[in-house]
Write an enzyme that holds these catalytic residues in place. Structure first.
Site, PDB file in Angstrom:
ATOM      1  N   GLU A  41       0.865  -1.181   0.000  1.00  0.00           N
ATOM      2  CA  GLU A  41       0.000   0.000   0.000  1.00  0.00           C
ATOM      3  C   GLU A  41       0.902   1.232   0.000  1.00  0.00           C
ATOM      4  OE1 GLU A  41      -2.674   2.357   3.291  1.00  0.00           O
ATOM      5  OE2 GLU A  41      -2.858   0.169   3.260  1.00  0.00           O
ATOM      6  N   LYS A 130     -11.528  -0.761   7.076  1.00  0.00           N
ATOM      7  CA  LYS A 130     -10.220  -0.720   7.727  1.00  0.00           C
ATOM      8  C   LYS A 130     -10.416  -0.261   9.174  1.00  0.00           C
ATOM      9  CE  LYS A 130      -6.012   2.125   7.590  1.00  0.00           C
ATOM     10  NZ  LYS A 130      -5.225   3.087   6.785  1.00  0.00           N
TER      11      LYS A 130
END
Length: 212
Positions: A41, A130
């Site tokens: 990421e 998340k």
């Protein structure tokens, strides 16, 4: 949703990468991938994040799962999608931004902490919620969220380490985001790629043990 999450599930770990230059970000990513963690990421706190994403995809193709993190504006979402990012991650869940992210047809992961925030993210249709910062509640908190949200794809980020990786998955994580314990800022700044690779190898071994 299951098909859209296949890559995230199989990858298991997303390294949350922050670096002070594109060059350091690329070197760190290579060390992480050598260590066996193939989910990267690239955060927008990294200069020229879209260029880093594009280069990593050119180098690794489908062998790595490359996306963008710390997406806080519509322009960033568009730039990441144009660069080929497979997933987009935001630290929070703003309705307008989330809808823009969803419009890119990438896998969308947005941040939440409380049950209300989880409900808001799910209502908007994100692929993954998340849970951030997950260190505040630990695996037991993630497990508690499973009560009202048994089918929600939850990804803890913050406070994830090789030592507690199994506990996060046992609590029901679809995947985990790993920051400083994996993509360590001091090691990246010092270009200590051996340390970064070793950290990734420890995470890789912990994931294999957790999946046993």
């Amino acid at each position: 949703m299951t098909d859209r999450l296949d890559r995230a599930r199989s990858t298991g770990i997303l390294a949350v990468l922050r670096a002070s230059s594109p060059e350091l970000a690329l070197e760190a990513s290579e060390a992480i991938i050598r260590g066996g963690v193939t989910g990267i990421e690239v955060t927008f706190s990294t200069p020229d994040a879209p260029a880093v994403i594009r280069e990593l995809i050119t180098r690794h193709g489908d062998a790595a799962y490359i996306g963008a993190g710390t997406v806080t504006t519509a322009a960033q979402a568009a730039a990441a999608a144009d660069a080929g990012a497979e997933f987009l991650v935001s630290p929070g869940t703003l309705p307008h931004l989330t809808r823009t992210m969803l419009d890119t047809d990438r896998v969308v992961m947005t941040g939440a902490m409380t049950p209300t925030e989880v409900m808001s993210a799910l209502e908007l249709g994100v692929d993954v919620v998340k849970i951030f910062p997950a260190s505040l509640g630990g695996p037991s908190y993630l497990g508690a969220l499973r009560g009202p949200f048994p089918d929600a794809p939850l990804m803890p980020t913050g406070g994830v380490s090789p030592d507690n990786l199994a506990a996060w998955f046992a609590a029901g994580a679809v995947a985990v985001g790993a920051g400083g314990d994996l993509a360590n800022g001091a090691s990246i700044a010092a270009s200590d790629w051996a340390d970064i690779e070793q950290r990734a190898a420890r995470f890789t071994a912990a994931l294999a043990a957790a999946r046993g």
